[in-house]
Design a protein around this motif. Structure first.
Motif: not given
Length: 624
Positions: A389-412
């Motif tokens: 989920l990506v969230q950006s605000t024009q007033a300060d130019g900050i972009v935030r990424l809310h992570n609910h899917g990327s974990d870098h855990v290998r299947p094994q």
């Protein structure tokens, strides 16, 4: 910061936002190459840049210096139609000749052999850069080599085809080697298999929304842009494979719809995922999109993104006083690095120079710069396939990424707190903050505390994502894992939901199966330079601030707001967080007028009228 090579005058008419033109890109490429070549061996086969060695050893690091800078030289010379005023290609031809004379020997020049990824794998990575550099510069370098040198180079490169890559984007390295060998009439059944194998795996890794998983797990990060999209489309572009371009191009276009929002107004990419020391390689996806035409962005917006990204790091110490790319983010920063990072690793940033393949009269360089997506109105974008989920605000130019899917855990892999990775395990990341180190308090994290031991977040199970007009949500669940005592507590799980709206982040957590005496802690953004707020709305008791003395990639020392509570059985916790460049005029407590929690849903009434409803089992979010 002072850049140790002279840049052209800024052009504020053509580039009103960054001032950078194509000439700036060429000058930076030349400056980085000139500085790196001061550390070459006498025969030019290895560039032994100063610094601590990687886990692969100094010889592999020297090859890395040669190969990754060769990428920059390849894009620089090919983009200029073969013009090479500094004689870069003569140096790389000499280095190739020396390095392939007796591969595997422990002498001054010989390149290491390419073996399986788990034996001595790093040379396989570098073989792709060598092959791509040769593809880009074929008329001026490869075609001018003696036949015996060509034969030796082929023999060395074939090590990438004959050995086993790591089970992720590494399969694109033998793909790139095979692409080059076929382009010079040296293809065979082995090169065909290598290419078909990689392209087949790409189909299994494609998850939608323009995003690939980096392997069979759920690793979504910058490797999408600087590897998984880049290599196939570069092959299609250089070989004229229109069928492959038609297959992969639309995916890149869709990827850039969302990815282009992941650059702050200051040019910074999201500080998320591994290998962040590659820095402005983050703009490679934007560049290859502009070069091939597979982009939703106007030329002016594309140049604003790539030039903003380049300038961001040049202005903040990414280049040392000696003209080298440092190991870190702004300047040196150990916590940003991986064990495979060596002195020449940052030179994968050379992939950002792919933009130079667009000639000087291309609209990418002639159109007037336009604002980046993050410089437009406040925006929330849900990406259900990767669970982001990506969230950006024009007033300060900050972009935030809310992570609910990327974990870098290998299947094994089994889940283990010892393998917790701050670059993936946190709930939120931004263009203006970095995660705290593993040894400090974890920022943006919900932990269950049992017998005094706080849990970490490893394997994520996405529960959905969506968006509406000016708002969006994403959700996931995980099983808490612990570093000491029982690694897991039976029956305990955490369901997490983020609802983004304006500068606000509604963070909802449902803890299920908590044993008697369990505690719960939630932390917010780690920053002292920015305004980081965290306010408990339901279920929380104490609020305090915790120090993180090791700081982040952005600040040497930070504080992190924290909420604490207790849980037994099933308990719901609701908080409101925000990150902004200026102190907000109104406290977070004034943003919400009412929170009502039922057994299977909660309702949040915002002070300005709308209501957000979060339902559980299954998780669904509505707003209006």
């Amino acid at each position: 910061m002072t850049i140790p090579f002279e840049l052209p005058e800024e052009d504020r008419e053509l580039s009103p936002i960054t001032g950078y033109t194509r000439a700036h890109w060429e000058t930076v490429a030349d400056g980085l190459l000139g500085a790196a070549w001061r550390w070459a061996t006498p025969g030019g086969a290895l560039l032994d840049l100063p610094g601590r060695p990687s886990g692969s050893g100094v010889r592999s690091d020297g090859l890395e210096g040669f190969a990754r800078t060769f990428l920059a030289a390849g894009f620089r010379v090919a983009g200029a139609g073969g013009k090479d005023p500094h004689g870069w290609l003569e140096r790389y031809a000499q280095g190739l000749t020396a390095g392939t004379r007796t591969p595997g020997r422990d002498d001054t020049e010989s390149w290491p052999l390419i073996l399986d990824h788990h034996v001595q794998g790093q040379p396989m990575v570098e073989s792709a850069s060598v092959a791509l550099g040769l593809s880009l510069t074929r008329p001026w370098l490869w075609d001018q080599l003696d036949s015996d040198v060509q034969d030796r180079a082929e023999t060395w490169l074939r090590g990438a085809i004959d050995h086993t890559p790591a089970p992720n984007n590494w399969y694109l390295f033998p793909f790139t080697v095979a692409s080059f060998l076929e382009s010079v009439g040296r293809g065979d059944e082995a090169t065909t298999r290598a290419m078909e194998r990689a392209l087949g795996l790409m189909e299994t890794w494609y998850r939608g929304d323009g995003w690939y998983a980096d392997g069979d797990g759920r690793a979504f990060d910058h490797y999408n842009g600087w590897a998984l999209h880049l290599y196939p489309l570069l092959h299609a572009h250089l070989s004229g494979d229109t069928a492959l371009s038609a297959r992969f191009g639309p995916r890149l276009r869709e990827h850039l719809e969302g990815y282009s929002l992941l650059f702050g107004a200051d040019g910074a990419p999201i500080h998320f995922g591994r290998s962040l020391t590659y820095r402005f390689a983050a703009s490679a996806a934007v560049g290859i999109g502009a070069v091939t035409g597979h982009t939703p962005l106007t030329p002016g917006t594309s140049r604003r993104l790539i030039s903003g990204n380049l300038r961001y790091f040049l202005d903040r110490g990414g280049v040392t006083d000696d003209g080298l790319l440092s190991l870190g983010w702004h300047g040196p920063h150990d916590a940003t690095l991986q064990t495979y990072s060596g002195p020449a690793s940052p030179y994968w940033a050379s992939k950002g120079f792919v933009s130079l393949l667009a000639p000087e009269d291309d609209p990418l360089w002639t159109a007037t710069e336009e604002p980046a997506p993050s410089e437009g109105p406040d925006r929330v974008l849900a990406l259900p396939a990767p669970g982001l989920l990506v969230q950006s605000t024009q007033a300060d130019g900050i972009v935030r990424l809310h992570n609910h899917g990327s974990d870098h855990v290998r299947p094994q892999e089994a889940e283990s707190a010892a393998q917790e990775d701050p670059l993936y395990s946190r709930q939120a990341y931004s263009t203006h903050t970095g995660p705290t180190s593993r040894t400090n308090v974890a920022d943006n994290h919900l932990s269950v505390v049992i017998a005094g031991v706080a849990s970490v977040r490893r394997r994520l199970r996405p529960l959905g994502a969506g968006q509406g007009d000016g708002w969006g949500w994403a959700a996931s669940s995980h099983l808490p894992v612990f570093a000491s005592g029982a690694p897991m507590v039976p029956g305990v799980r955490v369901e997490s939901v983020t609802v983004a709206r304006g500068r606000y982040e509604l963070r909802v957590h449902r803890v299920v199966g908590a044993p008697h005496g369990a505690g719960v802690r939630l932390t917010g953004w780690a920053s002292d330079a920015l305004s980081s707020q965290l306010h408990g709305l339901y279920g929380w008791g104490e609020r305090d601030e915790v120090r993180a003395p090791q700081g982040t990639a952005y600040e040497p020392w930070v504080r992190v707001p924290r909420l604490s509570g207790t849980a037994e059985g099933t308990a719901v916790f609701v908080a409101l967080a925000s990150l902004s460049a200026d102190e907000p005029s109104a406290p977070l407590a004034d943003a919400v007028s009412e929170v009502i929690v039922h057994e299977r849903e909660l309702r949040v009434r915002w002070a300005d009228g709308p209501q957000t409803v979060v339902a559980f089992e299954p998780v669904r979010v509505t707003h209006g």
